[in-house]
Design a protein around this motif. Structure first.
Motif, PDB file in Angstrom:
ATOM      1  N   VAL A 205       0.855  -1.190   0.000  1.00 54.19           N
ATOM      2  CA  VAL A 205       0.000   0.000   0.000  1.00 54.19           C
ATOM      3  C   VAL A 205       0.888   1.235   0.000  1.00 54.19           C
TER       4      VAL A 205
ATOM      5  N   LEU B 102      -2.395  -1.432  -3.547  1.00 53.87           N
ATOM      6  CA  LEU B 102      -3.423  -0.412  -3.351  1.00 53.87           C
ATOM      7  C   LEU B 102      -2.698   0.928  -3.287  1.00 53.87           C
TER       8      LEU B 102
ATOM      9  N   GLN C 127      -2.542   4.878  -2.970  1.00 49.03           N
ATOM     10  CA  GLN C 127      -3.330   5.935  -2.335  1.00 49.03           C
ATOM     11  C   GLN C 127      -2.741   7.299  -2.719  1.00 49.03           C
TER      12      GLN C 127
ATOM     13  N   ARG D   6      -9.361   1.477   4.328  1.00 47.23           N
ATOM     14  CA  ARG D   6      -9.108   0.705   3.109  1.00 47.23           C
ATOM     15  C   ARG D   6      -7.796  -0.067   3.202  1.00 47.23           C
ATOM     16  N   THR D   7      -6.793   0.544   3.825  1.00 46.09           N
ATOM     17  CA  THR D   7      -5.504  -0.127   4.000  1.00 46.09           C
ATOM     18  C   THR D   7      -5.656  -1.378   4.855  1.00 46.09           C
TER      19      THR D   7
ATOM     20  N   HIS E 228      -5.580  -9.764   1.813  1.00 49.20           N
ATOM     21  CA  HIS E 228      -4.460 -10.392   1.114  1.00 49.20           C
ATOM     22  C   HIS E 228      -3.434 -11.061   2.029  1.00 49.20           C
TER      23      HIS E 228
ATOM     24  N   ASP F 219      -2.379  -6.932 -10.319  1.00 42.60           N
ATOM     25  CA  ASP F 219      -3.545  -6.810  -9.451  1.00 42.60           C
ATOM     26  C   ASP F 219      -3.370  -5.513  -8.670  1.00 42.60           C
ATOM     27  N   TYR F 220      -4.081  -4.471  -9.054  1.00 38.97           N
ATOM     28  CA  TYR F 220      -3.870  -3.176  -8.412  1.00 38.97           C
ATOM     29  C   TYR F 220      -5.160  -2.358  -8.415  1.00 38.97           C
ATOM     30  N   LYS F 221      -5.183  -1.366  -7.536  1.00 38.39           N
ATOM     31  CA  LYS F 221      -6.253  -0.370  -7.530  1.00 38.39           C
ATOM     32  C   LYS F 221      -5.646   0.958  -7.132  1.00 38.39           C
TER      33      LYS F 221
ATOM     34  N   GLU G 159      -6.617   4.616  -5.663  1.00 40.31           N
ATOM     35  CA  GLU G 159      -7.636   5.431  -5.011  1.00 40.31           C
ATOM     36  C   GLU G 159      -7.167   6.882  -4.986  1.00 40.31           C
TER      37      GLU G 159
ATOM     38  N   PHE H 273      -7.546  -4.072   2.998  1.00 44.59           N
ATOM     39  CA  PHE H 273      -6.706  -4.638   1.940  1.00 44.59           C
ATOM     40  C   PHE H 273      -5.721  -5.653   2.520  1.00 44.59           C
TER      41      PHE H 273
END
Length: 299
Positions: free
Chosen positions: A210, A230, A232, A289-290, A297, A257-259, A261, A293
């Motif tokens: 993250v 993830l 941020q 969210r952290t 995982h 595999d990522y997002k 925000e 996440f």
């Protein structure tokens, strides 16, 4: 927690935040920063108010006390043969864990292991993780007690050896007694950049990352990443955000595999509750969210 830092006038804040970002990342000296701020202000009092609000007040950043009954905190050393030989950091564990727990490496900004980062480690332990925050400044005696000196000290160290120390810390933590063998990494600013870099250079060690408002990993290493990420970012962080479109294209190309925000009305450093950059609502959302996440995982 309420942020008590004084807030700047909106008529100078946009330009002033950009100046502070340059100062915080070594692009302006302290003297030039103060001179430029004075040039923006309507009057000297307003300039002083803004400057004072931007300098960290770490009393504001303690959300979990160092002697909280639910955690055990200590300073631990680890071997770093490819780096400075030895590293040291702040280890925090839940006090009454009945089973092995996932571990999270916490990587500080560009000024060493300050009280805000230690508090982040305690927050993770309160949430059920083993947390370890290494201090890149340990070869020089450790965080000196103020960010200006810490920033100068970190700039004086060889970057490759800092990276080697962080990699050694990750490997040490993953194998720590009481750890489940699952390792997450979270970092802020410099630490955000290092989070992505460790995911790329230690793909079999890092299980989730993250990065908060850090630059992306080097383009030629992105394809090595296996861990979900993830990312941020603060909407108003123009300098860092400009780096991400090209990196995201590579993330897609390599099917990572990522997002990402993006947090509205948020500056670089919006999670740091010791300065006026702090955006309480967005920081709390990013933190929840952290945690979610890492739970997803890391188990």
């Amino acid at each position: 927690m309420t942020n008590k830092a004084q807030q700047p006038s909106t008529q100078i804040s946009a330009q002033a935040y950009k100046l502070y970002d340059k100062y915080a990342h070594g692009m302006l000296s302290r003297r030039d920063f103060f001179a430029a701020m004075a040039g923006l202000a309507v009057n000297a009092v307003l300039a002083t108010t803004f400057i004072n609000s931007m300098l960290p007040n770490y009393a504001l950043a303690q959300q979990v006390s160092f002697n909280d009954a639910d955690i055990i905190a200590s300073y631990q050393k680890f071997a770093s043969p490819q780096g400075h030989g030895e590293g040291r950091g702040y280890l925090v564990k839940p006090k009454n864990a009945s089973a092995a727990l996932p571990a999270v490496l916490v990587i500080h900004e560009n000024r060493g292991l300050n009280p805000y980062i230690e508090d982040v480690a305690r927050r993770l332990a309160k949430a059920g993780f083993i947390a370890f925050a290494p201090d890149a400044l340990w070869p020089l005696g450790g965080y000196p007690g103020n960010d200006d000196d810490g920033r100068d000290m970190q700039r004086s160290l060889e970057p490759a050896k800092i990276v080697a120390d962080l990699k050694a810390a990750a490997q040490w933590l993953k194998q720590l007694e009481g750890s489940s063998g699952k390792l997450g990494v979270v970092g802020f600013c410099f630490g955000g950049a290092m989070t992505g870099r460790l995911a790329a250079e230690l793909p079999d060690i890092v299980d989730a990352g993250v990065p908060f408002y850090g630059s992306p990993p080097p383009a030629d290493s992105i394809g090595n990443i296996k861990a979900p990420l993830l990312v941020q970012l603060g909407e108003l962080d123009e300098r860092v955000n400009a780096m991400w479109p090209a990196a995201e294209a590579l993330f897609k190309q390599h099917k990572l595999d990522y997002k990402i925000e993006m947090y509205p009305a948020s500056h670089h450093g919006f999670h740091n509750d010791s300065t006026a950059r702090y955006n309480k609502e967005m920081a709390e959302l990013a933190w929840q969210r952290t945690l979610a996440f890492f739970r997803q995982h890391l188990g």
